[in-house]
Design a protein around this motif. Structure first.
Motif: not given
Length: 252
Positions: A35-50, A64-71, A216-220
């Motif tokens: 999950l952490a590698l997916i998040a890092v990959g999404a960040f790097l992809a966003a930097v490369a694209a934007l 924030v989405a990974l840590r905020v307690p929602l569930f 409650r817990f977050g996605l992480r």
């Protein structure tokens, strides 16, 4: 899967239990790193694209989405064992209840705060053995404590009473006792369980466990929940309990 034992024992040093918990830990770490590698990959992809700053904003949103307690998690489990209801109640009322094996096996220290003797019979003491589990992280630089409060309430009938109807199903029989297990970490709710122990019609015991949605817990935390579900039945079987049925749901 080993068959349920007539005398289950929640022993932190039992090799079968430690083996199952070890596999759970490896699976949980692998899923968490994925999950952490997916998040890092999404960040790097966003930097490369934007470009950097818009990409950094995307990274902040992901964090924030990974840590905020929602569930919240809720569920119910039915267990079966050849052990007597009194023996099961004593076991769930100890500082190391079977359903928390993933916690007390992994803990660096388990401090028993209650004075209840686990060899006492049902009804001699209305309280269980409270405990504190201590966990260390970051090479011992951070310590987290999980406080456990265990309360026992005797049921209407003790196993073997003449009022027990052999034709009744386990669900129809009054519980020998109920055990409430409340966990808190840092003063906040961590987990809550209601355990009802009944005498099985054909001997042994039926144990109904209700998981209450108190935290409650977050996605992480989803990888941890996935790994726990994967090895839950094995961990209970290693302690002499067969998982007859189990339902768990995640809600807002």
């Amino acid at each position: 899967m080993p068959s349920p034992s007539a005398t289950p024992a929640t022993d932190p040093d039992a090799p079968n239990v430690r083996s199952v918990v070890g596999r759970y830990r490896r699976a949980e770490r692998a899923a968490s790193w994925t999950l952490a590698l997916i998040a890092v990959g999404a960040f790097l992809a966003a930097v490369a694209a934007l470009s950097f700053w818009p990409g950094a904003a995307v990274g902040a949103v992901l964090l924030v989405a990974l840590r905020v307690p929602l569930f919240r998690r809720r569920g119910s489990t039915r267990l079966r064992t050849d052990a007597t209801p009194e023996a099961v109640v004593r076991e769930f009322a100890t500082a190391t209840p079977p359903i928390l094996a993933f916690q007390w096996v992994v803990a660096d220290e388990v401090r028993r705060d209650g004075a209840t003797d686990p060899t006492d019979s049902v009804g001699e003491d209305a309280s269980g053995a409270d405990a504190t589990y201590e966990f260390s992280y970051l090479f011992g630089l951070k310590t987290v404590e999980l406080d456990l409060a265990v309360d026992v309430a005797e049921g209407d009938l003790l196993a073997g009473d003449s009022g027990t109807d052999e034709s009744e199903s386990a669900s129809d029989r009054p519980p020998v006792a109920t055990v409430d297990i409340e966990g808190t970490a840092g003063g906040e709710p961590w987990g809550s369980y209601a355990v009802a122990v009944r005498e099985a019609p054909d001997g042994g015991s039926v144990v109904d466990v209700e998981l209450r949605p108190t935290r409650r817990f977050g996605l992480r935390r989803l990888p941890q929940g996935w790994a726990a579900e994967r090895y839950y039945a094995e961990a209970l079987a290693a302690q002499g309990y067969e998982t007859v049925e189990r339902t768990v749901s995640v809600t807002r």
